[in-house]
Design an enzyme around this catalytic site. Sequence first.
Site, PDB file in Angstrom:
ATOM      1  N   THR A  77      22.734   9.223  22.361  1.00 55.11           N
ATOM      2  CA  THR A  77      24.169   9.284  22.632  1.00 55.11           C
ATOM      3  C   THR A  77      24.965   9.401  21.335  1.00 55.11           C
ATOM      4  O   THR A  77      25.915  10.171  21.244  1.00 55.11           O
ATOM      5  CB  THR A  77      24.627   8.048  23.430  1.00 55.11           C
ATOM      6  OG1 THR A  77      23.815   7.939  24.600  1.00 55.11           O
ATOM      7  CG2 THR A  77      26.068   8.155  23.846  1.00 55.11           C
ATOM      8  N   CYS A  78      24.569   8.653  20.330  1.00 52.65           N
ATOM      9  CA  CYS A  78      25.272   8.708  19.035  1.00 52.65           C
ATOM     10  C   CYS A  78      25.108  10.092  18.411  1.00 52.65           C
ATOM     11  O   CYS A  78      26.077  10.686  17.927  1.00 52.65           O
ATOM     12  CB  CYS A  78      24.742   7.639  18.088  1.00 52.65           C
ATOM     13  SG  CYS A  78      24.960   5.960  18.700  1.00 52.65           S
ATOM     14  N   ALA A  79      23.890  10.610  18.438  1.00 51.98           N
ATOM     15  CA  ALA A  79      23.631  11.942  17.893  1.00 51.98           C
ATOM     16  C   ALA A  79      24.449  12.990  18.650  1.00 51.98           C
ATOM     17  O   ALA A  79      25.028  13.896  18.041  1.00 51.98           O
ATOM     18  CB  ALA A  79      22.134  12.251  17.971  1.00 51.98           C
ATOM     19  N   SER A 121      27.319  12.587  20.134  1.00 56.63           N
ATOM     20  CA  SER A 121      28.744  12.507  19.783  1.00 56.63           C
ATOM     21  C   SER A 121      29.020  13.178  18.444  1.00 56.63           C
ATOM     22  O   SER A 121      30.045  13.846  18.277  1.00 56.63           O
ATOM     23  CB  SER A 121      29.236  11.053  19.786  1.00 56.63           C
ATOM     24  OG  SER A 121      28.773  10.339  18.675  1.00 56.63           O
TER      25      SER A 121
END
Length: 165
Positions: A59-61, A63
């Site tokens: 999810t961080c990647a 974003s």
Amino acid sequence: MTKITLKGNPINTVGKLPKVGKKAPKFNLIKSDLSKAKLKDFKGSKLILNIFPSLDTGTCAASVRRFNKEAGNLENTKVLCISRDLPFAQARFCGAEGLDNVITLSDFAKGKFGKAYGVTIKDGPLANLHSRAIVIINEEGEVTYTQQVPEIVDEPNYEDALKAL
């Protein structure tokens, strides 16, 4: 303190996001070349602070990839991707992905940014990392939009954030 969840399980942050209409808290973060980056360095530009736990999660990647794509079309706007990842890991990720429209900044050393912005996770398995949040700051350093993502595995609402610019 803000209550959020991690896969449905309650966790808390140490505070709340900065208030819209107020000056953004100052920060001193580390760039991928190990130099310092301060809020005042970006004066005169709109800022999207894309705050997240770690680039090592999908999810961080996602974003960072999405904001990198959007950043190419934004006028007078810089996207700062902020986590507690080491600057080397941030640089490696962006290099491998070919992402050059975002600026990665690390809060690894002391975590002061996370505390000042109220995003440090207080408890649970991600304790001491940052929650997932968006903060938009105008050219004068005033907070114009915030979004604390309530479920940390969910992506932020990109459309609302971009409209707020």
